[in-house]
Scaffold this active site. Structure first.
Site, PDB file in Angstrom:
ATOM      1  N   GLU A  38      94.205  -9.318  62.539  1.00 21.63           N
ATOM      2  CA  GLU A  38      93.671 -10.315  63.487  1.00 21.63           C
ATOM      3  C   GLU A  38      93.331  -9.624  64.801  1.00 21.63           C
ATOM      4  OE1 GLU A  38      96.002 -13.769  64.351  1.00 21.63           O
ATOM      5  OE2 GLU A  38      96.031 -14.400  62.257  1.00 21.63           O
ATOM      6  N   LYS A 190      57.527  -5.300  46.377  1.00 26.11           N
ATOM      7  CA  LYS A 190      58.886  -4.965  45.912  1.00 26.11           C
ATOM      8  C   LYS A 190      59.527  -6.198  45.294  1.00 26.11           C
ATOM      9  CE  LYS A 190      62.470  -4.513  48.907  1.00 26.11           C
ATOM     10  NZ  LYS A 190      63.248  -3.898  50.006  1.00 26.11           N
ATOM     11  N   ARG A 192      63.095  -7.590  43.970  1.00 28.38           N
ATOM     12  CA  ARG A 192      64.540  -7.329  43.917  1.00 28.38           C
ATOM     13  C   ARG A 192      65.184  -8.083  42.764  1.00 28.38           C
ATOM     14  NH1 ARG A 192      67.398  -4.414  47.486  1.00 28.38           N
ATOM     15  NH2 ARG A 192      66.493  -4.030  49.533  1.00 28.38           N
TER      16      ARG A 192
HETATM   17  C1  R5P Z   1      64.795  -5.905  53.056  1.00 28.28           C
HETATM   18  O1  R5P Z   1      64.179  -6.931  52.906  1.00 28.28           O
HETATM   19  C2  R5P Z   1      64.926  -5.160  54.350  1.00 28.28           C
HETATM   20  O2  R5P Z   1      63.819  -5.358  55.184  1.00 28.28           O
HETATM   21  C3  R5P Z   1      65.149  -3.686  54.092  1.00 28.28           C
HETATM   22  O3  R5P Z   1      64.002  -3.149  53.462  1.00 28.28           O
HETATM   23  C4  R5P Z   1      66.350  -3.464  53.214  1.00 28.28           C
HETATM   24  O4  R5P Z   1      67.391  -4.278  53.600  1.00 28.28           O
HETATM   25  C5  R5P Z   1      66.778  -2.037  53.237  1.00 28.28           C
HETATM   26  O5  R5P Z   1      67.933  -1.920  52.473  1.00 28.28           O
HETATM   27  P1  R5P Z   1      68.202  -0.650  51.579  1.00 28.28           P
HETATM   28  O6  R5P Z   1      68.183   0.549  52.480  1.00 28.28           O
HETATM   29  O7  R5P Z   1      69.566  -0.920  50.990  1.00 28.28           O
HETATM   30  O8  R5P Z   1      67.145  -0.613  50.527  1.00 28.28           O
END
Ligand code: R5P
Length: 302
Positions: A38, A190, A192
Site C-alpha cells: 500500500e 495491421k 491483431r
Molecule cells: C497500438 O495500437 C499502438 O499504437 C502501438 O503500435 C502498440 O501498442 C505498440 O505495442 P508493441 O510494441 O507491443 O507492438
C-alpha cells in the site's frame, strides 16, 4: 511564483528538468510503500492558495504510478491548493479506449473518472493513443504532440521520405506528421489477435516505399512487435532504410534487444517514460520532451 511542482516516482528526472526550465524546484513529498505494498503520500510544503502541478507518467508499473498520482492529488487538495493540474507525460490505459468484444471494460474512461473525481482541475498530456478519449474528460485538457519533437531530426534526412502509419487507427497522427513535413504517407494494415495479448495476425503495406527512407510514426513501443514486423515488411517492399519515430517507450519483454537486432535502422523516442541505462541501445536516440511540456505549463502560470 505562486506555484508548486510535485513529482511522483515514475520519472523524477523529467519532472526535475521541467521544473528547472520553469525556474522552479520540485516540492518536497514523501511517498512510502508499506510492507503489503500500500502507498502513502505526505506533501511537505504549504500549498494553500497555490497552483499545483503534479507530474507523473502512467508507465510500467502502471497501477502503482496511477495510485501515486491520485494520492498526491488528494494530499494537495487537503492542503487547499487553488488549482491542481495533472501533468501526465505518458497516459497509460489510453490505448484501452474502446470496447472491442462484449464483456470488456472501458479502462481509459475509468482512469479519466478517477483523475476527475480525485480533484484535478486540468490535465496536460502528450501524444494520446487516440485523441477521441479527450471526449471522456469534463475538465480541460492540453494535448501536446510529442511527434513535433522529431521534426528537426527528420529535416536532416536528405533522401526521399515516406511516413508510415503502422495501423489504420494511427492514421490521423501520421497524416498530420506527413502533412507538416510535406512528404507522402503509406499505410500498414495491421490485424491483431484479440484473444492473445500482443499478438499480431497479419500486416500489409498500402503505398509505395521502394528506395525511400520509411519513417514509422507511432505513439508507444511496448514489446517492439509492431515495429519489428513493420520493419521486416517495409524492407521486403524495398525501403532503403527504416526509422521509427515514437513518442513513448515502455520497453518490456526484451524489446530493447529485439529492436537492436531488428531491421529498424534507427529508433527515435522521447523521455516521457524513464528509460534505464541498461535498456538503452545503439540504435536508440532519446530526445527530451521537457521543453515542450515546460512551455505548455509556463503558459498556465499567471
Ligand atoms: C497500438 O495500437 C499502438 O499504437 C502501438 O503500435 C502498440 O501498442 C505498440 O505495442 P508493441 O510494441 O507491443 O507492438
Amino acid at each position: 511564483m505562486d506555484i508548486k511542482i510535485f513529482s511522483g516516482n515514475s520519472n523524477k528526472v523529467l519532472a526535475g528538468e521541467i521544473a528547472q526550465l520553469i525556474g522552479a524546484k520540485l516540492s518536497k513529498v514523501e511517498i512510502i510503500r508499506f510492507a503489503d505494498s500500500e502507498c502513502r503520500v505526505r506533501i511537505q510544503e504549504d500549498v494553500e492558495g497555490k497552483d499545483v502541478f503534479i507530474i507523473q507518467s502512467l508507465s510500467n508499473p502502471v497501477d502503482e504510478n496511477l495510485m501515486e498520482l491520485l494520492l498526491l492529488c488528494d494530499a494537495v487538495k487537503r492542503g487547499e491548493a487553488r488549482k491542481i493540474i495533472a501533468v501526465i507525460p505518458y497516459h497509460g490505459y489510453a490505448r484501452q479506449d474502446r470496447i472491442h468484444r462484449p464483456g470488456e471494460c472501458l479502462s481509459a474512461h475509468v482512469v479519466t473518472k478517477l483523475i476527475e473525481t480525485v480533484g484535478f482541475d486540468k490535465l496536460v498530456t502528450v501524444e494520446l493513443h487516440n485523441e477521441a478519449i479527450l471526449g471522456f474528460f469534463d475538465i480541460p485538457v492540453t494535448h501536446l504532440s510529442g511527434l513535433s519533437i522529431f521534426k528537426p531530426l527528420v529535416q536532416k534526412i536528405k533522401e526521399d521520405i515516406v511516413v508510415i502509419t503502422p495501423d489504420a487507427g494511427a492514421l490521423k497522427r501520421s497524416q498530420k506528421f506527413s502533412e507538416g513535413l510535406d512528404v507522402p504517407l503509406a499505410l500498414i494494415e495491421k490485424k491483431r489477435d484479440l484473444d492473445h495479448m500482443h499478438k499480431i495476425l497479419s500486416m500489409k503495406v498500402v503505398g509505395n516505399v521502394k528506395g525511400k527512407t520509411a519513417i514509422i510514426v507511432d505513439d508507444v513501443i511496448v514489446t517492439g512487435g509492431t515495429l519489428l514486423n513493420a520493419a521486416h515488411l517495409l524492407k521486403q517492399e524495398g525501403a532503403r532504410q527504416v526509422i521509427a519515430a515514437v513518442t513513448h517507450a515502455d520497453f518490456v519483454g526484451g524489446a530493447d534487444k529485439i529492436l537492436q537486432e531488428s531491421p529498424v535502422d534507427r529508433i527515435w523516442v522521447t523521455d516521457t517514460i524513464s528509460i534505464p541505462k541498461e535498456m538503452r541501445f545503439s540504435k536508440l536516440e532519446v530526445v527530451s520532451s521537457s521543453k515542450l511540456i515546460a512551455e505548455a505549463l509556463r503558459k498556465m502560470i499567471k
